[in-house]
Design an enzyme around this catalytic site. Structure first.
Site, PDB file in Angstrom:
ATOM      1  N   LYS A 199       1.788   0.607  14.995  1.00  0.00           N
ATOM      2  CA  LYS A 199       3.075   0.627  15.521  1.00  0.00           C
ATOM      3  C   LYS A 199       3.418  -0.562  16.530  1.00  0.00           C
ATOM      4  CE  LYS A 199       4.241   3.945  12.863  1.00  0.00           C
ATOM      5  NZ  LYS A 199       4.983   3.427  11.668  1.00  0.00           N
ATOM      6  N   PRO A 238      -3.412   1.156  18.763  1.00  0.00           N
ATOM      7  CA  PRO A 238      -3.280   0.541  17.624  1.00  0.00           C
ATOM      8  C   PRO A 238      -3.530   1.618  16.342  1.00  0.00           C
ATOM      9  CG  PRO A 238      -5.360  -0.157  18.504  1.00  0.00           C
ATOM     10  CD  PRO A 238      -4.594   0.711  19.494  1.00  0.00           C
ATOM     11  N   TYR A 272      -8.884   5.827   7.569  1.00  0.00           N
ATOM     12  CA  TYR A 272      -9.023   6.252   9.046  1.00  0.00           C
ATOM     13  C   TYR A 272     -10.289   7.558   9.314  1.00  0.00           C
ATOM     14  CZ  TYR A 272      -4.874   3.931  10.039  1.00  0.00           C
ATOM     15  OH  TYR A 272      -3.582   2.648  10.187  1.00  0.00           O
ATOM     16  N   HIS A 323       0.836  -1.231   0.020  1.00  0.00           N
ATOM     17  CA  HIS A 323      -0.002   0.114  -0.016  1.00  0.00           C
ATOM     18  C   HIS A 323       0.836   1.078   0.009  1.00  0.00           C
ATOM     19  CE1 HIS A 323      -4.189  -1.596   1.416  1.00  0.00           C
ATOM     20  NE2 HIS A 323      -3.490  -2.625   0.599  1.00  0.00           N
TER      21      HIS A 323
HETATM   22  C1  PHB Z   1      -5.889  -3.838  10.885  1.00  0.00           C
HETATM   23  O1  PHB Z   1      -5.923  -4.070   9.675  1.00  0.00           O
HETATM   24  O2  PHB Z   1      -5.920  -4.619  11.871  1.00  0.00           O
HETATM   25  C2  PHB Z   1      -5.367  -2.403  11.591  1.00  0.00           C
HETATM   26  C3  PHB Z   1      -4.721  -1.722  10.354  1.00  0.00           C
HETATM   27  C4  PHB Z   1      -4.246  -0.453  10.722  1.00  0.00           C
HETATM   28  C5  PHB Z   1      -4.097  -0.118  12.076  1.00  0.00           C
HETATM   29  C6  PHB Z   1      -4.686  -0.729  13.205  1.00  0.00           C
HETATM   30  C7  PHB Z   1      -5.050  -2.178  12.787  1.00  0.00           C
HETATM   31  O3  PHB Z   1      -3.725   1.320  12.412  1.00  0.00           O
END
Ligand code: PHB
Ligand code: APR
Length: 390
Positions: free
Chosen positions: A297, A293, A201, A72
């Site tokens: 990181k 999360p 996000y 990505h």
């Molecule tokens: C996930 O795909 O579980 C995931 C992706 C990005 C994040 C946290 C979790 O910041």
């Protein structure tokens, strides 16, 4: 028993270090509290920094990741109805992240250890660390009725936040830093087509949401929920309705819903333990630090611990050079705290803090407005997201 490096914890940190050292002829034993199936049953995040990807390739464990993982080079941030793409490759001179489930990555590491004949003892109980400040630290434990003693040159505590290693450092030596956020993430895994080819996000008046994926047919979604919410409080229908309410209309319109095949709530907190070395015990990964999360990181901050420890132990055994071991704490913590900062910043930027004063609410919106309007701010976000240098 005797080994050069005794590793507590058969999660990604312990397994990766064991594999890397084995390839350099350094003997390790990995002690894991649970069965392999139990460890592989954990659902974890799935975004890997380019530095972690390189380590997996160095460890000769990257074949499936490279064939099944997705590169990505960007992701989206949504704020209500507006959405901006963060051009990771553009802002970082071509760097990217790999989307590949941590469960699959851990499976690949176990299979690699098997292939090399690595020693991983499962279902070990009552692990205790002894004589850590001597030249012959020892690990004792039990498997069933068998009592085991392992004499080591070094012990690596890769046993996660709840492990025994950090707790083996005397209280008057250890300093712990912790911050608990007033919310958690309710996560759902569903066999549905991901709503977006890149992660989204989302900041919304109702709270944070995240659209992620594991493959073209396996989606991973999260919504922020108050601390204290229980997973049984959330039906699939309630989850999907709340997720839709937090996403821009054009995203919601194309969201495919379906039954959850996994549903869980993770608390959000930040934690760092210092020092990450005590005598001949070295802490790595979640044993020493935890991040929310939001910035993906968790595993990626474990990666730099493993990188530093790997090079330091190779230099010790092959060149008699202990500079890396002696500078491990300083180097590891310098990068750990930068991952803490980024995770804290991104969490504060995108989540709803119900108890915040009005001034702070406006400041949060201004931070996002500034990010959306500033190439410099976007570049800073991008360089942190793809991973700062080891
Ligand atoms: C996930 O795909 O579980 C995931 C992706 C990005 C994040 C946290 C979790 O910041
Ligand atoms: N003895 C032996 N093993 C133990 C003990 C113990 N006393 N305590 C814990 N363990 C094992 C756990 O069962 C687990 O498998 O140590 C392992 C630690 O693995 P993780 O918790 O996954 O930590 P780490 O390998 O550092 O990986 C960090 O995992 O939790 C995520 O968000 C985190 O993505 C990050 C990554």
């Amino acid at each position: 028993m005797k080994t050069q490096v005794g590793i507590i914890g058969g999660g990604p940190s312990g397994l990766l270090l064991s594999q890397l050292l084995h390839l350099q002829g350094i003997d390790t034993i990995v002690l894991e509290k649970h069965s392999r199936d139990y460890v592989l049953g954990r659902i974890r995040a799935g975004v890997l920094e380019h530095g972690f990807v390189k380590l997996m390739r160095l460890a000769q464990c990257a074949a499936r990741m490279d064939s099944e993982g997705e590169i990505h080079d960007g992701f989206f941030i949504a704020d209500g109805e507006r959405k901006r793409r963060i051009d990771l490759a553009g802002y970082t001179g071509g760097q990217s992240v790999m989307v590949y489930g941590q469960t699959e990555l851990t499976r690949d590491l176990y299979e690699a250890r098997d292939k090399l004949g690595g020693t991983v003892l499962h279902n070990v109980e009552d692990v205790q660390l002894h004589a850590l400040t001597s030249d012959v630290p020892q690990i004792t434990c039990r498997t069933g009725t068998d009592h085991i003693q392992i004499d080591c040159d070094y012990v690596v505590g890769a046993d996660g936040y709840h492990g025994v290693s950090r707790k083996s450092i005397p209280d008057n030596v250890l300093t712990e830093y912790e911050k608990v956020f007033p919310f958690g993430w309710l996560g759902v895994l569903s066999e549905t087509k991901p709503v977006s080819p890149e992660l989204i996000y989302a900041k919304s008046a109702r709270g944070f949401a995240l659209c992620s994926l594991r493959s073209r047919v396996l989606s991973r979604y999260y919504i922020q929920v108050p601390s204290g919410d229980r997973v049984e409080d959330w039906s699939d229908e309630a989850f999907w309705a709340e997720l839709k309410a937090r996403l821009p209309a054009d995203v919601t319109d194309s969201l495919e819903t379906g039954p959850s095949i996994e549903k869980s709530i993770a608390p959000l907190r930040s934690f760092v333990a210092e020092p990450m070395r005590y005598g001949n015990l070295f802490l790595a990964g979640d044993a020493a630090h935890i991040v929310p999360p939001t910035g993906a990181k968790g595993l990626n901050s474990a990666a730099s611990d493993i990188y530093y420890l790997y090079h330091a132990l190779v230099a010790h055994y092959q060149d008699g050079d202990d500079a890396g071991l002696n500078s491990y704490c300083e180097k590891a913590l310098a990068r750990v705290w930068k991952a803490q900062r980024f995770s804290w910043w991104m969490t504060n930027l995108l989540h709803l803090f119900p108890d915040r004063i009005a001034y702070d609410q406006r400041l949060q919106q201004t931070e996002l407005d500034y990010l959306f309007a500033s190439e410099a701010a976007m570049k800073s976000l991008a360089e942190n997201y793809v991973g700062l240098p080891f």
